[in-house]
Write an enzyme that holds these catalytic residues in place. Structure first.
Site, mmCIF file in Angstrom:
data_model
loop_
_atom_site.group_PDB
_atom_site.id
_atom_site.type_symbol
_atom_site.label_atom_id
_atom_site.label_comp_id
_atom_site.label_asym_id
_atom_site.label_seq_id
_atom_site.Cartn_x
_atom_site.Cartn_y
_atom_site.Cartn_z
ATOM 1 N N GLU A 3 1.221 1.451 -6.393
ATOM 2 C CA GLU A 3 1.516 0.841 -5.302
ATOM 3 C C GLU A 3 2.705 0.082 -5.198
ATOM 4 O O GLU A 3 3.642 0.623 -5.770
ATOM 5 C CB GLU A 3 0.479 -0.436 -5.304
ATOM 6 C CG GLU A 3 -1.260 -0.082 -5.814
ATOM 7 C CD GLU A 3 -2.148 -1.048 -5.769
ATOM 8 O OE1 GLU A 3 -1.787 -2.068 -5.358
ATOM 9 O OE2 GLU A 3 -3.188 -0.825 -6.426
ATOM 10 N N ARG A 260 -14.161 1.633 -2.484
ATOM 11 C CA ARG A 260 -13.450 1.301 -3.524
ATOM 12 C C ARG A 260 -14.168 0.372 -4.409
ATOM 13 O O ARG A 260 -14.660 -0.681 -3.956
ATOM 14 C CB ARG A 260 -11.961 0.622 -3.161
ATOM 15 C CG ARG A 260 -11.359 1.316 -2.023
ATOM 16 C CD ARG A 260 -10.620 2.592 -2.761
ATOM 17 N NE ARG A 260 -10.164 3.359 -1.777
ATOM 18 C CZ ARG A 260 -9.200 3.269 -0.782
ATOM 19 N NH1 ARG A 260 -8.524 2.271 -0.958
ATOM 20 N NH2 ARG A 260 -9.072 4.106 0.068
#
Length: 283
Positions: A3, A260
């Site tokens: 990320e 998720r």
DNA sequence: GAAGACCTGCTA
DNA sequence: TAGCAGGTCTTC
């Protein structure tokens, strides 16, 4: 999973390792779908004997500026990483003018390389990068005000804010004490403020700790030197289902949001009754 | 707005 | 050995 903090760490290391100024002398492509829609031949033709002038980042995209007036955009997706040492999972290799080779490793083959004339066609689709001043509290408040989606789904949406993935989204929501299913447009001003600052906080800490590594080196994040990030010890929610909340000792729960895995504290991160009712109406 | 596809190593 | 993990694009 790379990320923003993980990508930033790799960009900083590539700069420190002197990649800027290097010329690409030759290229090996071991998995062509990564460079689609270009063919192996087109890719090599356009990138050989080209120099890298600058290495940067926007959200999770790495930006390699070239002296050919093209730009190479690299997205690491789930498991991409770079190294100056070879490994079993190298998909693309750039042989450089200083005799080093830069290996792009990607066990799951999810990463994407885009060699383009107009990078803005891709980058303009992103919202503001979460660690820049373009991502402001007023922007964030406006962005949330018209959206009924669950707040976690929205902060994972790169067109809203660029840089967050599943790990830092869970961390920011835990930090701000906001339930991941809370409809975005029903958050109070103080909740928006708390979440805005939490996003900046967890990402800055991630950068400082040089990224989060959770599993083994084959499928999990490693930096340019193959070293794990140090942020795992700072993680309060993600991957800690069943363990006690650091604030209130309640066991953390795991649910699915936006497809998720999502870990949160049902005591600290309550969804208020009015918002919950709205959520049911929406869904 | 949600589900499927793309992938492969790891875990139960 | 089936299921899970996850970022983004495509499709419904």
């Amino acid at each position: 999973m790379p990320e923003l903090p993980e990508v930033e760490t790799i960009v900083q290391q590539l700069r420190a390792q002197g990649l800027e100024g290097q010329t690409i002398c030759s290229i090996d492509v071991h998995w062509a779908p990564i460079i689609a829609p270009l063919s192996d031949k087109q890719f090599k033709h356009q990138l050989c004997n080209v120099s890298i002038t600058q290495v940067g980042r926007n959200g999770k995209w790495m930006i390699f500026s070239l002296d050919s007036n093209q730009t190479l955009l690299v997205h690491l997706r789930m498991a991409g990483s770079f190294s100056f040492s070879p490994s079993l999972y190298d998909r693309i290799v750039l042989h450089l003018s200083d005799k080093r080779s830069l290996y792009y490793r990607d066990t799951r083959k999810f990463g994407r390389w885009k060699l383009v004339d107009h990078p803005e066609e891709i980058l303009d689709k992103l919202g503001p990068d979460a660690l820049t001043s373009h991502f402001s509290q007023s922007y964030f408040g406006t962005a949330l005000s018209s959206r009924k989606r669950k707040i976690k789904a929205l902060i994972l949406d790169q067109s809203c804010v660029a840089g967050l993935g599943n790990i830092y989204a869970d961390e920011a929501l835990w930090e701000a004490k906001i339930h991941p299913c809370h409809p975005a447009n029903t958050l109070t001003d103080s909740q928006i403020k708390a979440l805005f600052h939490a996003i900046k906080k967890v990402l800055k800490l991630g950068v400082k700790n040089r990224g989060t590594s959770l599993g083994d080196g084959k499928t999990n994040y490693r930096d340019l030197d193959g070293i794990s990030g140090n942020n795992r010890g700072a993680v309060k929610a993600y991957g800690r289902a069943g363990q006690h909340c650091n604030r209130c000792q309640t066991p953390l729960e795991k649910i699915t949001v936006a497809q998720r895995g999502t870990t949160f504290c049902s005591h600290c991160q309550k969804i208020d009754v009015a918002a919950s009712t709205d959520s049911q109406k929406i869904s």
